[in-house]
Design an enzyme around this catalytic site. Structure first.
Site: not given
Length: 300
Positions: A59, A187
């Protein structure tokens, strides 16, 4: 914390002989705007003269890792982040340039009020020094994404860099998923919030930086729907991290003081950097302890 058994780490990595110079690899964890604290970590490594043998990221950690892997110093990244994120007018101008080219594009696939195209966001906001491909980086980088339909972690270490870090940072309900190699990716923190396992055998010592944080607030007040959603994600990710730490911990594992910041608090970049500044000395002490340990081993 420094992992409870440095000798075990040493043996697994193959370090410890007199000819060895301690090497370090680093994993940057995910956590949205809390990951701006990684800048302090990069600055500390710069001050120590440490160039990682490998970097992994999830991320926001994938984004910060890409900057470092591209050869940017911590100071470079700090100056760019403050100049770009601390001015509302600058952010608004960049977002305006990303507006849909037509009404049809805006409605394509249904109205999407909150799901930004993260690939376009990264192209607009990241510095020019980040190259187009992994192969152009000066330090090997691996980032992690989550295959939504395949229900698995997807490590990415080659090919197009922007689509990889976009996938790794595609926070659900905020950014659209990314299509890459016939997969729909979201993610990377969903499966692996701090991907230190990607660095196994890449260095004598692995450093892992966790910026996930946890829900904070008044115990007498119910969280909003948004706060509950993000808080639940934090709890899930902390559970994953705790399990991984029990089974195969890195040599150095640190958590900057960023829990009070929200995942989208990018406008508070200077506050995040101020509050997490203490991580620099923590990291330096941990690295010193690791090097001292190796030196003692060499004398045996």
């Amino acid at each position: 914390m420094i992992a409870r058994d440095l000798q075990e780490m040493d043996e697994r990595s193959g370090a410890g002989s007199p000819a060895d110079t301690p090497t370090f690899a680093i994993a940057f964890g995910g956590g949205g705007a809390r990951g701006l604290a990684h800048i302090n970590v990069i600055e500390a490594l710069d001050e120590l003269g440490i160039r990682p043998t490998a970097i992994s990221g999830s991320s926001i950690g994938a984004i910060m890792g890409a900057g470092m892997a591209a050869g940017m110093s911590g100071r470079d990244i700090r100056e760019y982040a403050i100049a770009t994120l601390s001015r509302r007018a600058e952010i608004a101008a960049r977002l305006w340039r990303m507006r849909p080219a037509s009404f049809g594009e805006m409605l394509g696939g249904g109205i999407r009020f909150s799901q930004f195209n993260i690939e376009k966001v990264l192209k607009s906001f990241l510095p020019d020094r980040i190259p187009d491909t992994f192969e152009e980086l000066t330090i090997p980088l691996s980032v992690t994404a989550t295959d939504f339909y395949g229900q698995r972690e997807v490590p990415i270490a080659e090919g197009d860099l922007y689509s990889a870090i976009a996938a790794s940072a595609a926070i659900p309900a905020v950014f659209r998923p990314v299509r890459r190699d016939d997969c729909i990716l979201i993610d990377g923190g969903i499966y692996n919030p701090v991907p230190f396992d990607h660095l196994k055998n890449k260095a004598a010592f692995v450093i892992a930086i966790d910026v996930v944080g946890g829900p904070e607030g008044d115990i007498g007040k119910f969280p909003s729907s948004i706060d509950a959603m993000f808080g639940a994600s934090q709890l899930m990710m902390q559970s994953i991290i705790a399990t991984r730490l029990r089974t195969d911990p890195p040599a150095i594992f640190l958590r900057p003081n960023v829990a009070r910041f929200g995942v989208l608090d990018f406008l508070r970049v200077e506050q995040v950097l101020r509050d997490s500044a203490g991580i620099k000395e923590e990291l330096k002490r941990a690295v010193d302890a690791a090097i001292t340990y190796v030196e003692h081993r060499e004398l045996e």
